[in-house]
Structures are given as C-alpha cells and as structure tokens.
Design a protein around this motif. Structure first.
Motif, mmCIF file in Angstrom:
data_model
loop_
_atom_site.group_PDB
_atom_site.id
_atom_site.type_symbol
_atom_site.label_atom_id
_atom_site.label_comp_id
_atom_site.label_asym_id
_atom_site.label_seq_id
_atom_site.Cartn_x
_atom_site.Cartn_y
_atom_site.Cartn_z
ATOM 1 N N PRO A 81 1.071 -1.624 0.101
ATOM 2 C CA PRO A 81 -0.068 0.063 0.281
ATOM 3 C C PRO A 81 0.952 1.506 0.649
ATOM 4 N N ARG A 82 0.170 2.116 -0.467
ATOM 5 C CA ARG A 82 0.912 3.366 -0.516
ATOM 6 C C ARG A 82 1.277 3.869 0.301
ATOM 7 N N THR A 83 2.580 4.847 0.654
ATOM 8 C CA THR A 83 3.139 5.039 2.614
ATOM 9 C C THR A 83 2.806 6.699 1.814
ATOM 10 N N ILE A 84 2.429 6.664 1.482
ATOM 11 C CA ILE A 84 2.385 8.832 1.832
ATOM 12 C C ILE A 84 1.444 8.698 0.817
ATOM 13 N N THR A 85 0.257 9.992 2.157
ATOM 14 C CA THR A 85 -1.254 10.375 2.138
ATOM 15 C C THR A 85 -1.161 11.561 0.628
#
Length: 168
Positions: A81-85
C-alpha cells in the motif's frame, strides 16, 4: 463460452461508456467487447472486429458474466500500500512551488522545501541514503585522462591548403 445477457439499463450504460470521451480507452474497449458478446458474436468475431486477441474477449466476457458491471473495472494492482497520503503530496507540492528559503538556489530551495514539508527526506531523492561517511571519490586531478598522456600538438604552423596563395 458463457452467454452474455444484458438488461436495457446495462446496455444503455455500456453504450454510453463506450462512446463517452471522458471514459478511459480500456473501459470503453471492455464495453465494446461486452456489447459484441451480447449481440451473440463469438470471441473470435468480436476480436477480429475490435482488432484484439480472442483471449482478451474471453477474459472480459467471463468477468462480466461472473461480476456484472463491477467486473469491467480495473482490479487493484499488486504491491504494498502507499506510504505517502494525498495530503502529504499536496503539502510537498505547495511547499515546493510556493515557498523559497533565503540564500538558496532554485533547485536547493525546492529540495529543502520538499524535505521540510514532510519532516523527512523519505519522499524525496537524496544523494546518499546510507548513514556514516561517504565513500571516497577520485578528484579530477587523480583521474587519468587520455589527453594527459600525449604532448600537445602545435597547430599554429599548419595552414589550410591554399591559404598562403590567396585562397581561403
């Protein structure tokens, strides 16, 4: 080969998605595949008509029969999953484009703004990611250069052919 049966509402939606300019081309093609299959055509006939592989037609026919309209949407991609929103991306963009620290070149100001905006350089590229001293690099004086091995040639005495006779 699974039979594709459409309701009037599904047929209208598929036709609209296939024609709409804002639809992705992949979704529009999937809609055309399902519409062709619903018309009673074989996978091979639909594939020839659309210029694609029969296996692709079979894949989307089976997905539509199994899941309906939801089956035409892209599935999540593999990977973590993405770690930066999205909010962090927005903060970095605003900081990079709108703020400029004093005493900084354009590039350095963008890099430092981006780094300070998210609190760490995790979202930006850094030159050396490993802690500790950097490995030694050779200076330009230490590196051998092909032109240092040969003496310079004096080209002042050379003249262009015919230059001494009023030519060029």
């Amino acid at each position: 080969m699974a039979e594709v049966v459409l309701t009037d509402e599904e047929r209208q939606t598929l036709q609209r998605w296939a024609r709409r300019a804002k639809s992705s081309q992949a979704l529009a093609q999937r809609c055309r595949i399902v519409l062709g299959c619903a018309a009673g055509k074989s996978n091979k006939e639909v594939a020839v008509e659309l210029g694609i592989w029969p296996q692709t037609v079979g894949k989307w026919r089976n997905r539509f029969v199994a899941r309906g309209m939801e089956g035409l949407v892209d599935e999540p991609r593999p990977g973590g999953p993405r770690t930066i929103t999205d909010e962090q991306v927005e903060v970095v963009l605003v900081a990079t484009l709108e703020r400029q620290p004093a005493d900084a070149t354009h590039y350095r100001s963008r890099l430092s703004n981006a780094t300070s905006a998210i609190g760490s350089p995790s979202g930006t590229r850094t030159r050396n990611r490993s802690p500790g001293p950097r490995p030694q690099t050779r200076s330009s004086n230490d590196s051998p250069h092909i032109f240092n091995e040969f003496p310079a040639r004096d080209t002042r005495s050379l003249t262009h052919a015919g230059a001494d006779k009023g030519g060029l």
